[in-house]
Write an enzyme that holds these catalytic residues in place. Structure first.
Site, mmCIF file in Angstrom:
data_model
loop_
_atom_site.group_PDB
_atom_site.id
_atom_site.type_symbol
_atom_site.label_atom_id
_atom_site.label_comp_id
_atom_site.label_asym_id
_atom_site.label_seq_id
_atom_site.Cartn_x
_atom_site.Cartn_y
_atom_site.Cartn_z
ATOM 1 C CG HIS A 1 7.374 -12.702 3.293
ATOM 2 N ND1 HIS A 1 6.511 -11.683 3.621
ATOM 3 C CD2 HIS A 1 6.589 -13.718 2.849
ATOM 4 C CE1 HIS A 1 5.268 -12.065 3.372
ATOM 5 N NE2 HIS A 1 5.291 -13.295 2.912
ATOM 6 C CE1 TYR B 1 -2.290 -13.423 2.804
ATOM 7 C CE2 TYR B 1 -1.027 -14.587 1.138
ATOM 8 C CZ TYR B 1 -1.484 -13.403 1.687
ATOM 9 O OH TYR B 1 -1.137 -12.206 1.115
ATOM 10 C CB SER C 1 -0.521 -14.257 -2.628
ATOM 11 O OG SER C 1 0.564 -15.118 -2.371
ATOM 12 C CB SER C 2 2.754 -16.512 -6.501
ATOM 13 O OG SER C 2 3.615 -16.475 -5.395
ATOM 14 C CB CYS C 3 0.738 -18.856 -1.713
ATOM 15 S SG CYS C 3 -0.522 -17.840 -0.955
ATOM 16 N NE ARG D 1 9.210 -19.545 -1.538
ATOM 17 C CZ ARG D 1 9.167 -20.886 -1.520
ATOM 18 N NH1 ARG D 1 9.591 -21.594 -2.556
ATOM 19 N NH2 ARG D 1 8.700 -21.535 -0.471
ATOM 20 N N GLY E 1 0.818 -1.212 0.000
ATOM 21 C CA GLY E 1 0.000 0.000 0.000
ATOM 22 C C GLY E 1 0.849 1.258 0.000
ATOM 23 C CE LYS F 1 -4.295 -11.966 -0.154
ATOM 24 N NZ LYS F 1 -4.641 -10.596 -0.490
ATOM 25 C CG ASN G 1 7.679 -15.026 -2.467
ATOM 26 O OD1 ASN G 1 6.686 -15.551 -2.975
ATOM 27 N ND2 ASN G 1 8.317 -15.573 -1.458
ATOM 28 C CG LEU G 2 5.262 -8.542 -3.560
ATOM 29 C CD1 LEU G 2 3.969 -7.895 -3.083
ATOM 30 C CD2 LEU G 2 5.607 -8.097 -4.973
HETATM 31 O O1 GFB Z 1 9.398 -15.896 2.436
HETATM 32 P P1 GFB Z 1 8.906 -17.077 3.165
HETATM 33 O O2 GFB Z 1 8.669 -16.930 4.616
HETATM 34 O O3 GFB Z 1 7.558 -17.628 2.554
HETATM 35 O O4 GFB Z 1 9.982 -18.278 2.996
HETATM 36 P P2 GFB Z 1 7.116 -18.533 1.289
HETATM 37 C C1 GFB Z 1 10.564 -18.598 1.761
HETATM 38 C C2 GFB Z 1 11.620 -19.685 1.956
HETATM 39 O O5 GFB Z 1 12.732 -19.130 2.668
HETATM 40 C C3 GFB Z 1 11.168 -20.912 2.758
HETATM 41 C C4 GFB Z 1 13.117 -19.998 3.721
HETATM 42 O O6 GFB Z 1 11.744 -22.065 2.168
HETATM 43 C C5 GFB Z 1 11.799 -20.664 4.128
HETATM 44 O O7 GFB Z 1 12.040 -21.852 4.866
HETATM 45 N N1 GFB Z 1 13.803 -19.240 4.779
HETATM 46 C C6 GFB Z 1 15.113 -19.370 5.118
HETATM 47 C C7 GFB Z 1 13.260 -18.315 5.593
HETATM 48 N N2 GFB Z 1 15.413 -18.595 6.156
HETATM 49 C C8 GFB Z 1 14.275 -17.914 6.473
HETATM 50 C C9 GFB Z 1 13.983 -16.932 7.472
HETATM 51 O O8 GFB Z 1 14.814 -16.535 8.286
HETATM 52 N N3 GFB Z 1 12.700 -16.437 7.485
HETATM 53 C C10 GFB Z 1 11.759 -16.853 6.577
HETATM 54 N N4 GFB Z 1 10.534 -16.317 6.643
HETATM 55 N N5 GFB Z 1 12.014 -17.811 5.655
HETATM 56 C C11 GFB Z 1 4.977 -17.153 1.488
HETATM 57 C C12 GFB Z 1 3.645 -17.419 2.119
HETATM 58 O O9 GFB Z 1 5.560 -18.366 1.367
HETATM 59 O O10 GFB Z 1 4.864 -16.590 0.221
HETATM 60 C C13 GFB Z 1 2.731 -16.304 2.009
HETATM 61 O O11 GFB Z 1 3.855 -17.779 3.457
HETATM 62 C C14 GFB Z 1 2.823 -15.519 0.727
HETATM 63 O O12 GFB Z 1 1.462 -16.846 2.103
HETATM 64 C C15 GFB Z 1 4.223 -15.386 0.166
HETATM 65 O O13 GFB Z 1 2.038 -16.124 -0.240
HETATM 66 C C16 GFB Z 1 4.226 -14.879 -1.250
HETATM 67 O O14 GFB Z 1 7.635 -17.988 0.008
HETATM 68 O O15 GFB Z 1 7.408 -19.963 1.528
#
Ligand code: GFB
Length: 327
Positions: free
Chosen positions: A184, A141, A112-114, A214, A21, A145, A170-171
């Site tokens: 994230h 989620y 979202s791409s999820c 990603r 936003g 969506k 992913n943003l």
């Molecule tokens: O960005 P993220 O939390 O979400 O994690 P998703 C992406 C990848 O990074 C996963 C790894 O494989 C995590 O295990 N990762 C490694 C980490 N280290 C870390 C860390 O310190 N923190 C986090 N957060 N991840 C999201 C969805 O999925 O994608 C949402 O949860 C949304 O719903 C978004 O749709 C676009 O990419 O897996």
């Protein structure tokens, strides 16, 4: 066909304080729009239909960017399932219905791409929606969506509303959430390498195996695409927004390490979830319309890190001032 939004149009950015936003507001300001409407959480609970109706009646927005929601990374998504499904379902429902009720000219909804199946064929085309089971770490989620997309379609079909949906990858960027439990991967890694450098720690923990792939889009590019789509896209089907290019979490961690703390070692914690193995978007449809991103990942990482350091410094400075005044 392109519609030209008059510069004095009343444009409501629902969710203006968030990563997306705030970028949309910046983009609209840069384009010269003088009547950008926002409401804080305290002023308006977007989950409450009567509050939302009241707000729309009083403010009569003509265009709506529906970019509000409860969002988070893989851990927040898997542990706060009720908030992720309830908040998002409600916010989508109230804003879409009020936009119909108060004759909004056009609404752009952001998903979202999820939303796509865990085992979708890569790169993921728009038509793969609802063709297979979802990734369990974010299915709550994702369901909300998907419901948002269906709401826009249903109001378009039954009432003829010009409501469209865009699905970003992913943003990241300025204004992101750098909290280690709710954020994230990209901001979390920046923060972890930054903290390790400050404390002199040698190893930085990376969740999972590092093998998931990603795709990352800078939020200013997304905001640009949102305005582009508001002006040029009017279709029943949702449209993907991304770069079409991905990298592994290991490669991302190496880039962040090289930028922030080149001496650090990567320590993978495979007890943490990997989530979806891969979800790179097919962006042919958007490209064919004439839009493409302009901020490369290396430049985006560098400017986002600069922003983070700046914020961190300001927060530290403010804490220092507080301590000085209270002692
Ligand atoms: O960005 P993220 O939390 O979400 O994690 P998703 C992406 C990848 O990074 C996963 C790894 O494989 C995590 O295990 N990762 C490694 C980490 N280290 C870390 C860390 O310190 N923190 C986090 N957060 N991840 C999201 C969805 O999925 O994608 C949402 O949860 C949304 O719903 C978004 O749709 C676009 O990419 O897996």
């Amino acid at each position: 066909m392109k519609i030209d939004l008059p510069p004095e149009s009343r444009i409501f950015v629902a969710g203006h304080a968030g990563l997306v936003g705030s970028a949309v507001v910046r983009r609209l300001e840069r384009a010269g729009f003088s009547n950008i409407q926002t409401a804080t959480r305290h002023q308006l609970d977007l989950r409450d239909q009567s509050e939302v109706n009241h707000w729309f009646k009083a403010n009569r927005p003509e265009y709506v960017f529906l970019v509000a929601g409860t969002v988070g990374g893989i851990l927040a998504n898997s542990t706060r399932s009720a908030e992720f499904i309830y908040d998002n379902l409600m916010i989508h429902g109230t804003v879409v219905d009020a936009s119909h009720r108060y004759q909004v000219r056009k609404l752009l909804y952001l998903g979202s791409s999820c939303i796509y199946p865990r085992q979708a064929t890569q790169p993921i085309t728009e038509d793969q929606l609802l063709t297979g089971p979802l990734e369990p770490t974010n299915e709550w989620y994702a369901i909300a969506k998907i419901a948002g997309i269906k709401l826009c379609q249903a109001y378009r079909r039954q009432y003829g509303c010009d409501f469209v949906s865009a699905m970003p990858t992913n943003l990241y960027g300025p204004g992101d959430n750098f909290d280690l439990t709710s954020g994230h991967v990209l901001p979390a890694l920046m923060r972890k390498f930054h903290d390790a450098r400050e404390s002199g720690a040698t190893a930085v923990e990376i969740w999972g195996t590092g093998s998931p792939m990603r795709e990352f889009l800078h939020v200013d590019d997304l905001a640009d695409a949102c305005l582009f789509l508001m002006e040029r896209y009017s279709h029943d089907s949702h449209i993907n927004v991304g770069t079409g290019v991905d990298l592994s979490i290991r490669e991302l961690a190496e880039k962040v390490r090289d930028l922030v703390y080149p001496n650090a070692e990567l320590a993978f914690d495979s007890s943490k979830p990997d989530g979806t193995p891969r979800k790179v978007l097919d962006v042919t449809r958007l490209k064919d319309l004439g839009w493409q991103p302009s901020i490369g990942l290396d430049d985006g990482l560098a400017s986002t890190y600069e922003w983070f350091v700046d914020q961190h410094r300001q927060a530290g400075h403010l804490r220092g001032v507080e301590l000085a005044t209270s002692s």
